[in-house]
Design a protein around this motif. Structure first.
Motif, PDB file in Angstrom:
ATOM      1  N   LYS A 164      -6.597  -1.894   0.871  1.00  0.00           N
ATOM      2  CA  LYS A 164      -7.344  -1.482   2.273  1.00  0.00           C
ATOM      3  C   LYS A 164      -8.439  -2.301   2.842  1.00  0.00           C
ATOM      4  N   SER A 172      -3.680   6.364 -12.905  1.00  0.00           N
ATOM      5  CA  SER A 172      -4.516   6.897 -11.614  1.00  0.00           C
ATOM      6  C   SER A 172      -5.785   5.923 -11.353  1.00  0.00           C
ATOM      7  N   VAL A 232      -5.433   0.349  -4.747  1.00  0.00           N
ATOM      8  CA  VAL A 232      -5.240   0.859  -3.397  1.00  0.00           C
ATOM      9  C   VAL A 232      -6.581   0.515  -2.341  1.00  0.00           C
ATOM     10  N   GLN A 252       0.965   4.008  -2.790  1.00  0.00           N
ATOM     11  CA  GLN A 252       0.400   5.513  -2.790  1.00  0.00           C
ATOM     12  C   GLN A 252       1.548   6.566  -3.065  1.00  0.00           C
ATOM     13  N   THR A 253       2.899   6.073  -3.325  1.00  0.00           N
ATOM     14  CA  THR A 253       3.896   6.918  -3.591  1.00  0.00           C
ATOM     15  C   THR A 253       3.586   7.522  -5.061  1.00  0.00           C
ATOM     16  N   SER A 254       2.676   6.861  -5.805  1.00  0.00           N
ATOM     17  CA  SER A 254       2.340   7.314  -7.223  1.00  0.00           C
ATOM     18  C   SER A 254       1.562   8.586  -7.295  1.00  0.00           C
ATOM     19  N   LYS A 255       0.993   8.877  -6.113  1.00  0.00           N
ATOM     20  CA  LYS A 255       0.325  10.067  -5.873  1.00  0.00           C
ATOM     21  C   LYS A 255       1.109  11.413  -6.175  1.00  0.00           C
ATOM     22  N   ASN A 265      -4.296   2.417 -10.252  1.00  0.00           N
ATOM     23  CA  ASN A 265      -3.551   2.628  -8.837  1.00  0.00           C
ATOM     24  C   ASN A 265      -4.735   2.811  -7.854  1.00  0.00           C
ATOM     25  N   GLY A 266      -5.790   3.688  -8.169  1.00  0.00           N
ATOM     26  CA  GLY A 266      -6.820   4.049  -6.952  1.00  0.00           C
ATOM     27  C   GLY A 266      -7.563   2.592  -6.573  1.00  0.00           C
ATOM     28  N   LEU A 295       0.778  -0.988  -0.013  1.00  0.00           N
ATOM     29  CA  LEU A 295      -0.069   0.020  -0.087  1.00  0.00           C
ATOM     30  C   LEU A 295       0.961   1.177   0.145  1.00  0.00           C
ATOM     31  N   LEU A 296       1.887   1.307   0.831  1.00  0.00           N
ATOM     32  CA  LEU A 296       2.764   2.405   0.904  1.00  0.00           C
ATOM     33  C   LEU A 296       3.524   2.595  -0.591  1.00  0.00           C
TER      34      LEU A 296
END
Length: 303
Positions: free
Chosen positions: A180, A169, A176, A151-154, A172-173, A147-148
Motif C-alpha cells: 500500500k 497474519s 499488505v 488480501q484474500t488471506s483474510k 501478511n499484514g 495486494l488483492l
C-alpha cells in the motif's frame, strides 16, 4: 508513398533477432541472426549501411513489448523507418501454413511489409516522460494485483483457529502495508512526472475536467495515446479501446447483433467503463441522457 528498395523482416525474441532482408526487385531474401542488445544492433546497422541503401529500407517487426525496445531505440536514433505490427495481423495475413520457426517467421514479416505498404504506419518513440509514466503505471498495476491476492488471506480468519491463523497474519499484514505504501509512492511519482512536463500537465487538466475521469484514467489515456499523438481522430481511438460497435451480417439470412470487438486495449476499455458508471451516477445531465438512450433501446426491442 515511399518506394522502399529493401524490406527487413525481424523476428524478435529475448536473446536474439532473426532478420530476413528482402530485395524488392528480385524478391530474394538473406537471413542472419544477431543478439538482442544495443551494441549488436548498432553494429548490424553500421554493416548494413555499407551493403545496401539503408535509407530506402523498411524495417518491420511484431509488437513484442519490452523486447522491441533495443531495436526501436537504435533504428529511430539512426533516423530509419520502422513499422511495428500486431502479431495477430501478420499471422492472419499468412494464410494456411504448416510448421513454424524463427527464420520463416522473419521471412513472413518481410513479405508482409512488402505486400501491405498501403497499411504503413511508421513507429515513433514516446516522449521520455510518457515512457516513465508507462513503467510506473505498469508497476502500480502489478502491485494492485498482488495486494488483492494477499488480501484474500483474510477469508481464512473466519474459518481457521486463531492459533493457526496467527502463523500467517503477521507476515501478511506487513506485506499488505508495504505494498500500500509503495502504491502511494508510485501515484505521487506519476503526479510529479506529469506536473514537470507543461504539455502533459495541460493535457491532464483538460482530461480530468471531463465528468467521471480521475487521475489514473487520465494518466493511462496519456500513456495509451503517447501524449494524444498516436490517433488521428476519435473514431480510431474508440476502435482501439473496443468501445466502437460493428455490424455483423452476411447476405439476407445472417443478421447478428451489432457489438464491439474483443480485440482491444482491455485496460483502457475497463477504465472508460468505470468512468461512464461514475459520470451517470454523479452528473445530472449525463444521467438524464443515459436514461433517455436506455428507454429508446427498450422501445426498439419491443417494436
Amino acid at each position: 508513398m515511399k518506394n522502399y528498395l529493401f524490406h527487413a523482416g525481424i523476428d524478435i525474441s529475448k536473446d536474439k533477432l532473426d532478420i530476413s532482408i528482402l530485395d524488392s526487385s528480385t524478391l530474394q531474401s538473406q537471413h542472419l541472426i544477431i543478439k538482442n542488445d544495443m551494441k549488436s544492433i548498432s553494429d548490424f546497422v553500421k554493416i548494413l549501411k555499407q551493403k545496401i541503401d539503408i535509407n530506402n529500407t523498411l524495417f518491420c517487426c511484431e509488437n513484442t513489448g519490452v523486447y522491441t525496445n533495443h531495436l526501436s531505440f537504435v533504428l529511430l536514433n539512426n533516423e530509419l523507418d520502422l513499422w511495428v505490427v500486431p502479431a495477430v495481423e501478420i499471422k492472419r495475413s499468412k494464410g494456411i501454413s504448416r510448421g513454424k520457426n524463427d527464420k520463416t517467421d522473419s521471412k513472413d514479416i518481410s513479405y508482409y511489409s512488402y505486400r501491405h505498404l498501403d497499411k504503413l504506419n511508421l513507429f515513433t518513440l514516446a516522449d521520455v516522460d510518457v515512457q516513465k509514466l508507462k513503467i510506473l503505471f505498469t508497476e502500480r498495476t502489478k502491485m494492485i494485483k498482488a495486494l488483492l491476492i494477499l488480501q484474500t488471506s483474510k477469508e481464512n480468519k473466519e474459518f481457521t483457529q486463531k492459533e493457526v491463523y496467527k502463523e500467517i497474519s503477521g507476515v501478511n499484514g506487513t506485506l499488505v502495508k508495504q505494498i500500500k505504501n509503495s502504491i502511494k509512492k508510485i501515484e505521487i511519482r506519476i503526479k510529479e512526472v506529469i506536473k514537470s512536463n507543461d504539455q502533459l500537465s495541460k493535457q491532464d487538466q483538460l482530461v480530468k475536467s471531463i465528468p467521471g475521469i480521475g487521475a489514473q484514467t487520465s494518466a493511462y489515456l496519456i500513456i495509451a495515446t503517447k501524449g494524444f499523438s498516436s490517433f488521428d481522430n476519435w473514431r480510431k481511438f474508440a476502435c482501439y479501446c473496443g468501445v466502437a460497435p460493428f455490424e455483423f451480417s452476411s447476405g439476407s439470412s445472417v443478421r447478428g447483433k451489432t457489438k464491439v470487438n474483443h480485440m482491444a486495449d482491455k485496460k483502457m476499455k475497463s477504465l472508460l467503463q468505470m468512468c461512464v458508471l461514475t459520470a451517470i451516477k454523479y452528473d445530472p445531465q449525463l444521467k438524464e441522457y443515459y436514461n433517455i438512450k436506455k428507454l429508446k433501446e427498450k422501445i426498439q426491442c419491443l417494436l
